[in-house]
Design an enzyme around this catalytic site. Sequence first.
Site, PDB file in Angstrom:
ATOM      1  N   ASP A  34     -42.163  96.651  36.261  1.00  0.00           N
ATOM      2  CA  ASP A  34     -41.737  96.839  37.647  1.00  0.00           C
ATOM      3  C   ASP A  34     -40.458  97.667  37.755  1.00  0.00           C
ATOM      4  O   ASP A  34     -40.269  98.419  38.707  1.00  0.00           O
ATOM      5  CB  ASP A  34     -41.520  95.452  38.281  1.00  0.00           C
ATOM      6  CG  ASP A  34     -41.662  95.481  39.789  1.00  0.00           C
ATOM      7  OD1 ASP A  34     -42.180  96.480  40.307  1.00  0.00           O
ATOM      8  OD2 ASP A  34     -41.255  94.504  40.442  1.00  0.00           O
TER       9      ASP A  34
ATOM     10  N   ALA B 207     -31.196  93.296  44.987  1.00  0.00           N
ATOM     11  CA  ALA B 207     -31.304  94.704  44.579  1.00  0.00           C
ATOM     12  C   ALA B 207     -32.420  94.817  43.536  1.00  0.00           C
ATOM     13  O   ALA B 207     -32.974  93.814  43.086  1.00  0.00           O
ATOM     14  CB  ALA B 207     -29.973  95.172  44.017  1.00  0.00           C
ATOM     15  N   TRP B 208     -32.707  96.067  43.137  1.00  0.00           N
ATOM     16  CA  TRP B 208     -33.868  96.282  42.278  1.00  0.00           C
ATOM     17  C   TRP B 208     -33.555  96.312  40.783  1.00  0.00           C
ATOM     18  O   TRP B 208     -34.446  96.435  39.962  1.00  0.00           O
ATOM     19  CB  TRP B 208     -34.578  97.589  42.661  1.00  0.00           C
ATOM     20  CG  TRP B 208     -33.651  98.741  42.967  1.00  0.00           C
ATOM     21  CD1 TRP B 208     -33.337  99.204  44.205  1.00  0.00           C
ATOM     22  CD2 TRP B 208     -32.926  99.554  42.042  1.00  0.00           C
ATOM     23  NE1 TRP B 208     -32.454 100.253  44.113  1.00  0.00           N
ATOM     24  CE2 TRP B 208     -32.184 100.492  42.789  1.00  0.00           C
ATOM     25  CE3 TRP B 208     -32.814  99.588  40.649  1.00  0.00           C
ATOM     26  CZ2 TRP B 208     -31.349 101.440  42.212  1.00  0.00           C
ATOM     27  CZ3 TRP B 208     -31.985 100.528  40.062  1.00  0.00           C
ATOM     28  CH2 TRP B 208     -31.267 101.437  40.834  1.00  0.00           C
ATOM     29  N   ASN B 209     -32.281  96.246  40.406  1.00  0.00           N
ATOM     30  CA  ASN B 209     -31.991  96.454  38.981  1.00  0.00           C
ATOM     31  C   ASN B 209     -32.219  95.213  38.122  1.00  0.00           C
ATOM     32  O   ASN B 209     -32.619  95.311  36.971  1.00  0.00           O
ATOM     33  CB  ASN B 209     -30.571  97.008  38.800  1.00  0.00           C
ATOM     34  CG  ASN B 209     -29.517  96.100  39.362  1.00  0.00           C
ATOM     35  OD1 ASN B 209     -29.800  95.227  40.180  1.00  0.00           O
ATOM     36  ND2 ASN B 209     -28.293  96.285  38.926  1.00  0.00           N
TER      37      ASN B 209
ATOM     38  N   GLU C  54     -22.468  90.891  46.822  1.00  0.00           N
ATOM     39  CA  GLU C  54     -22.292  91.443  45.475  1.00  0.00           C
ATOM     40  C   GLU C  54     -22.656  92.915  45.581  1.00  0.00           C
ATOM     41  O   GLU C  54     -23.832  93.260  45.650  1.00  0.00           O
ATOM     42  CB  GLU C  54     -23.232  90.732  44.484  1.00  0.00           C
ATOM     43  CG  GLU C  54     -22.935  89.265  44.278  1.00  0.00           C
ATOM     44  CD  GLU C  54     -21.648  89.035  43.516  1.00  0.00           C
ATOM     45  OE1 GLU C  54     -21.059  90.006  42.989  1.00  0.00           O
ATOM     46  OE2 GLU C  54     -21.203  87.882  43.443  1.00  0.00           O
TER      47      GLU C  54
ATOM     48  N   LYS D 169     -12.047  94.155  46.902  1.00  0.00           N
ATOM     49  CA  LYS D 169     -12.071  95.394  47.684  1.00  0.00           C
ATOM     50  C   LYS D 169     -13.508  95.645  48.200  1.00  0.00           C
ATOM     51  O   LYS D 169     -14.173  94.695  48.602  1.00  0.00           O
ATOM     52  CB  LYS D 169     -11.495  96.549  46.855  1.00  0.00           C
ATOM     53  CG  LYS D 169      -9.973  96.346  46.631  1.00  0.00           C
ATOM     54  CD  LYS D 169      -9.397  97.082  45.457  1.00  0.00           C
ATOM     55  CE  LYS D 169      -9.303  98.565  45.554  1.00  0.00           C
ATOM     56  NZ  LYS D 169      -8.669  99.162  44.346  1.00  0.00           N
TER      57      LYS D 169
HETATM   58  P1  NDP Z   1     -29.542  98.376  48.558  1.00  0.00           P
HETATM   59  O1  NDP Z   1     -28.253  98.037  49.205  1.00  0.00           O
HETATM   60  O2  NDP Z   1     -30.207  99.632  48.943  1.00  0.00           O
HETATM   61  O3  NDP Z   1     -30.615  97.212  48.811  1.00  0.00           O
HETATM   62  C1  NDP Z   1     -30.320  95.873  48.466  1.00  0.00           C
HETATM   63  C2  NDP Z   1     -31.271  94.959  49.241  1.00  0.00           C
HETATM   64  O4  NDP Z   1     -30.885  94.913  50.611  1.00  0.00           O
HETATM   65  C3  NDP Z   1     -32.706  95.409  49.233  1.00  0.00           C
HETATM   66  O5  NDP Z   1     -33.531  94.276  49.180  1.00  0.00           O
HETATM   67  C4  NDP Z   1     -32.838  96.132  50.542  1.00  0.00           C
HETATM   68  O6  NDP Z   1     -34.164  96.196  50.984  1.00  0.00           O
HETATM   69  C5  NDP Z   1     -32.012  95.252  51.429  1.00  0.00           C
HETATM   70  N1  NDP Z   1     -31.457  95.884  52.620  1.00  0.00           N
HETATM   71  C6  NDP Z   1     -31.157  97.201  52.836  1.00  0.00           C
HETATM   72  N2  NDP Z   1     -30.587  97.369  54.045  1.00  0.00           N
HETATM   73  C7  NDP Z   1     -30.511  96.136  54.604  1.00  0.00           C
HETATM   74  C8  NDP Z   1     -30.007  95.641  55.848  1.00  0.00           C
HETATM   75  N3  NDP Z   1     -29.453  96.445  56.749  1.00  0.00           N
HETATM   76  N4  NDP Z   1     -30.093  94.311  56.086  1.00  0.00           N
HETATM   77  C9  NDP Z   1     -30.616  93.457  55.179  1.00  0.00           C
HETATM   78  N5  NDP Z   1     -31.125  93.873  53.986  1.00  0.00           N
HETATM   79  C10 NDP Z   1     -31.066  95.191  53.700  1.00  0.00           C
HETATM   80  O7  NDP Z   1     -29.247  98.290  47.007  1.00  0.00           O
HETATM   81  P2  NDP Z   1     -30.178  98.742  45.827  1.00  0.00           P
HETATM   82  O8  NDP Z   1     -31.420  97.916  45.835  1.00  0.00           O
HETATM   83  O9  NDP Z   1     -30.291 100.221  45.871  1.00  0.00           O
HETATM   84  O10 NDP Z   1     -29.322  98.285  44.567  1.00  0.00           O
HETATM   85  C11 NDP Z   1     -28.341  99.070  44.002  1.00  0.00           C
HETATM   86  C12 NDP Z   1     -26.977  98.639  44.460  1.00  0.00           C
HETATM   87  O11 NDP Z   1     -26.805  97.253  44.206  1.00  0.00           O
HETATM   88  C13 NDP Z   1     -25.860  99.342  43.717  1.00  0.00           C
HETATM   89  O12 NDP Z   1     -24.848  99.739  44.590  1.00  0.00           O
HETATM   90  C14 NDP Z   1     -25.344  98.261  42.776  1.00  0.00           C
HETATM   91  O13 NDP Z   1     -24.009  98.441  42.396  1.00  0.00           O
HETATM   92  C15 NDP Z   1     -25.540  97.036  43.599  1.00  0.00           C
HETATM   93  N6  NDP Z   1     -25.601  95.858  42.740  1.00  0.00           N
HETATM   94  C16 NDP Z   1     -24.550  94.990  42.774  1.00  0.00           C
HETATM   95  C17 NDP Z   1     -24.540  93.892  41.935  1.00  0.00           C
HETATM   96  C18 NDP Z   1     -23.409  92.915  41.980  1.00  0.00           C
HETATM   97  O14 NDP Z   1     -23.612  91.792  41.518  1.00  0.00           O
HETATM   98  N7  NDP Z   1     -22.245  93.257  42.480  1.00  0.00           N
HETATM   99  C19 NDP Z   1     -25.613  93.661  40.958  1.00  0.00           C
HETATM  100  C20 NDP Z   1     -26.670  94.612  41.060  1.00  0.00           C
HETATM  101  C21 NDP Z   1     -26.663  95.685  41.911  1.00  0.00           C
HETATM  102  P3  NDP Z   1     -35.061  97.446  50.491  1.00  0.00           P
HETATM  103  O15 NDP Z   1     -34.772  97.677  49.060  1.00  0.00           O
HETATM  104  O16 NDP Z   1     -36.413  96.994  50.683  1.00  0.00           O
HETATM  105  O17 NDP Z   1     -34.659  98.574  51.346  1.00  0.00           O
END
Ligand code: NDP
Length: 684
Positions: A289, A347-349, A446, A651
């Site tokens: 995935d 997130a997807w990672n 996060e 921050k």
């Molecule tokens: P996104 O912010 O694009 O998406 C995160 C989740 O939020 C997804 O399920 C997304 O849905 C959903 N989403 C998007 N917009 C909204 C909204 N307005 N309201 C509610 N939910 C929403 O992140 P990514 O999936 O691209 O992940 C990468 C990011 O995550 C990077 O910046 C990374 O640094 C951060 N991250 C932080 C971590 C931490 O612990 N600090 C750990 C892992 C990642 P959909 O994908 O379906 O659009």
Amino acid sequence: MVPEDTYSEPIEEMRRRELVEVTIDSLAEVGFVGTTLAQIAARAGVSPGLVAHYFDDKDGLLDAAFRSLARRVGTQVRARLRLVATPRGRIQAVIDANLAPEEFDQRTGSAWLAFWGQVLHVERLKRIQSVYQRRTLSALRNSLLKLVAPDEAHSLAAMIAAMIDGVWLRAALSGWREADSESARAMLTAFVDGRLSQSARAVKAAVDASPSSPAPGQRFASINPATGEILGQFTVSGAAQVNAAVAAAVQAQTIWAAKTSAERGRILRRTADLLRLRNEELAVLESKDTGKPIQETRVVDAASGADCFEYFAGIAQGLSGEHIDLGPQAFGYTRREPLGVVAGIGAWNYPLQIACWKAAPALACGNAMIFKPAELTPFTAVKLQEILAEAGAPLGLFQVVQGFAETGRLLTAHRDIRKVSLTGEVGTGKAVMSDAARTLKNVTLELGGKSPLIIFNDANIDNAVSGALLANFYSSGQVCSNATRVFVHRSIKAAFLERLIKRVNAMRIGDPMNPETQIGALISEEHMHKVLSYIARGRSEGAQILTGGMRVTRGELAKGFFVAPTVFDNCRDDMAIVREEIFGPVMAVLEFEDEEEVIARANATEFGLAAGVFTNDLTRAHRVIARLQAGTCWINHYNVTPVELPFGGVKLSGLGRENGRAALEHYTQLKSVYVAMGNIDAPY
Ligand code: NDP
């Protein structure tokens, strides 16, 4: 407006009208007190008896005069209303009639003022005035109801009516110097237009801000980013599904919270066992995935999730409040209670790990959770739902909804969801927080980072190189806490780079399902292009690529989204590749001279997720770490995240903490209880 008098006798009517007009003249000239029946009779050239015949006494005459003034405005309003059809036009008709030029002449104005002075004392006049006010208000309100929300229609109607009276009164009291009819109407028109457009903007903002339900039955496919193969189709959860999930979660939470913490702990521990038991199946699914190498997913994703459930299973059993001594007559205690139904958005990672890191503390504290994985990685959260059910969690306690941001927003906006924990980008964090504010939800965020790793000249260079590799290339660089700004002391930079590049060049990029593979695919084609465009930008800004810097399309890899691990030298702090989160396998190496300088440069970012220091100087390690603006730090290591240690950012990298005992704060609320032990001394 005042009802029109209905007299059938035209002569009688004419005489009455003449006497009323004379009365208005008199009021304008000599005021209310000076206006007497005798004086009216003399002015009209009739006997006082005739005046009494028509009006009985002075009060009757004044009553008729006041009705006449009010009726004239009412007739004008109705005449103007007949000419317009739009709600805005009807509001204007009320304004224009009430502030017409004839209402601004000296005679009419003085008569109105004379009456207003008496309205409070004379019951008959008060009644006329209140009918006049009610009709003005209802004419305004009926039109406003077609333009703004009901609450606002009521308050705005009252405001417009008050302004009509206020503008007119000030003009009259200033001897018509402050405003004439035209400027008074212009003032009211501008006020109404301003308020209506403000209200339209607020409505638009609310519509923009409120989540729209995805179209029913909308489907999306999840693809393997290493091969482009479609792994499965999912249906997007809309408002109906989210509402049903919340309703089921409310019931499950009641059952769950009524269990003892030991019972809850046992179910969470079984969940940990099942995650370990199904580790291989979960690792394969997660690798397909996400495109992450199976050598990672076998040891990290489900394993870290299992650790988290096991840890919180233990904590659940020790969850307690405190006893507070309040002297011999009383004591207090606190209860640590669940929030209710909470939401997790991932997130997807690290799809499974993120779901576990959110679900385990939430459930341990007695909450139910609804979780939305990123739409790019919808599979393993569903597996967690199955596993929790198998472990004995009540039906509905942990549910997965699928979809895009709209589905996430349905959770964030839901009034029965008490908290949202998001892992995602900074922009998403801001959107979630602002949505959550509308129902005053707790949030844990996060978010992203651009973390620094500082390597001093007394560090063990091989360990520092290992640390830098762990800080940049695990999961193809798609790790939030990655230290993509590697500050290396000038005196060891050459040696560091030599060993680093040798090890990067030896990394194996390939099929994620091959256990030998160390670098897998990036999550999507779109994301790959984003990473490649950052690499191009670094190059154009003058940074030097020491290795990598391109897409890998060798053989079967051409079907997927692979980017070679990339190291940039000659970087400057102002370059985009040094300032912005790339979320790919791109390391920027920077050179520094002294401790003060590197601390300042490390902190010169809006992010604050993580930081690392490599040094063998014990005191320097702690001194520097204490000054770094980051929520999660490592000394002589990087990116290890035991569940016992709280994890989170400062921050723009986030709010709140996951893992460790700190997570309990974010999934519980305190209830304070005062217990009296003696008689009550009341002062009543
Ligand atoms: P996104 O912010 O694009 O998406 C995160 C989740 O939020 C997804 O399920 C997304 O849905 C959903 N989403 C998007 N917009 C909204 C909204 N307005 N309201 C509610 N939910 C929403 O992140 P990514 O999936 O691209 O992940 C990468 C990011 O995550 C990077 O910046 C990374 O640094 C951060 N991250 C932080 C971590 C931490 O612990 N600090 C750990 C892992 C990642 P959909 O994908 O379906 O659009």
